[in-house]
Design an enzyme around this catalytic site. Structure first.
Site, short mmCIF file in Angstrom:
data_model
loop_
_atom_site.label_atom_id
_atom_site.label_comp_id
_atom_site.label_asym_id
_atom_site.label_seq_id
_atom_site.Cartn_x
_atom_site.Cartn_y
_atom_site.Cartn_z
N GLU A 1 59.53 -20.89 -6.77
CA GLU A 1 58.91 -20.19 -7.91
C GLU A 1 59.03 -18.68 -7.78
O GLU A 1 58.77 -17.95 -8.74
CB GLU A 1 57.44 -20.62 -8.07
N HIS B 1 59.81 -20.82 -1.26
CA HIS B 1 59.13 -20.67 -2.55
C HIS B 1 60.13 -20.60 -3.71
O HIS B 1 60.52 -19.49 -4.10
CB HIS B 1 58.32 -19.37 -2.55
N CYS C 1 55.05 -24.53 0.36
CA CYS C 1 54.38 -23.76 1.41
C CYS C 1 53.03 -24.40 1.76
O CYS C 1 53.00 -25.49 2.31
CB CYS C 1 54.25 -22.30 0.98
#
Lengths: 78, 225
Positions: free
Chosen positions: B199, B197, B89
């Site tokens: 994560e 994302h 990002c």
């Protein structure tokens, strides 16, 4: 002295913000606006000793992203 | 062998903790936390992550200020030595602004901030980041961005595609990205930038675990190196 650095999107790079602004202008009832491209204006107060080459460097390395933007440097008298 | 990773925090980063948790969860070793103003990275790193967020309030352009912060000279040098670097990002935006990846991330074509899980297709399943996926695999990873509209000139896009450097593509309309590109690799394959994302998708409580394979692949790549 004052220096203006004008940063604008390159031709062919889509400008969603410009398009939205164009749409808003039309929404206000203004006719005859064919296109809007959004850009940025930087005003720098610099010593007279700052060279054109240094200004080009600043514009190319930071103020503009040369992948998508062009810049134009204008020295303003006074 | 311990997995020595680092997460860089810029003023305005807000996914640095998520990234650190993901790296620790998958590798078993807590990453070093590195501040943007540091001039040096810890020695002997195996992995560097640039997290999401809004570094410097997105002043000038998203990622532009962070790309010129002191630590980035060290990140650029490490990337040149072949250390894996993942930018997610805002981290992706920083990598393009720093010149580690080609192209630029512009305002979403639909103007709006997009925050939802999106479908991605794995375009390259051979990189050190993506070897845990199958080529063409459909995965779901959250996005949350305003400036994710990938732009590069046609010649650059052709080169990226020709060299297999498109890692992920959106499988649905998200932000107007050129050729639906969601993530790109550098020429050497050790730098990956992506808007989604991973994560945020490593534990079932996140609503999905499709991001986990990316971190697992990176850990495995080190173990077999």
């Amino acid at each position: 002295m004052k220096v203006r650095v004008h940063v604008s999107l390159k031709n062919g790079v889509l400008d969603p913000q410009g398009r939205a602004i164009h749409h808003a202008i039309e929404g206000l009832g203004f006719a005859g606006v064919k296109d809007v491209r959004a850009g940025r204006l930087f005003e720098l107060e610099v010593d007279d000793s700052v060279t054109d080459a240094a200004l080009e460097d600043m514009a190319g390395k930071l103020l503009a992203n040369m992948v998508i933007e062009n810049y134009r440097i204008e020295r303003v008298a006074g | 062998m311990a997995f020595r990773s680092a997460v860089i925090t810029f003023p305005g980063s807000n996914c640095d903790r998520d990234m650190a948790v993901a790296l620790e969860e998958v590798s078993g070793t807590a990453p070093h936390r590195v501040w943007h103003g540091d001039a040096e990275l810890p020695a002997g790193l195996d992995f560097i992550a640039l997290p999401g967020g809004f570094s410097y309030g997105d002043y000038l352009r998203s990622g532009a200020m962070a790309a010129r912060s002191p630590i980035m000279q060290a990140v650029i040098a490490a990337a040149g030595r072949g250390v894996p670097v993942l930018g997610v990002c805002n981290g992706f935006q920083v990598l393009t602004e720093a010149g580690l990846l080609p192209g630029a991330l512009m305002r979403n074509a639909g103007i709006r901030f997009v925050c939802r899980s999106v479908a991605l297709d794995v375009a390259n399943a051979q990189s050190l980041f993506t070897s845990g996926y199958a080529a063409g695999q459909r995965i779901h990873i959250p996005v949350a961005h305003h400036d994710g509209n990938y732009f590069a000139d046609a010649a650059t896009l052709d080169r990226l595609e020709g060299e297999g450097r498109v890692a992920f593509r959106y499988a649905e309309p998200v932000n107007g990205s050129a050729r639906a590109i969601a993530g790109v690799l550098n020429e050497a394959g050790n730098v990956l930038g992506m808007m989604p994302h991973p994560e945020r998708a490593i534990d079932p409580v996140h609503g999905g675990t499709d991001g986990r394979a990316l971190f697992e692949a990176a850990v495995r790549a080190l173990a077999s190196a």
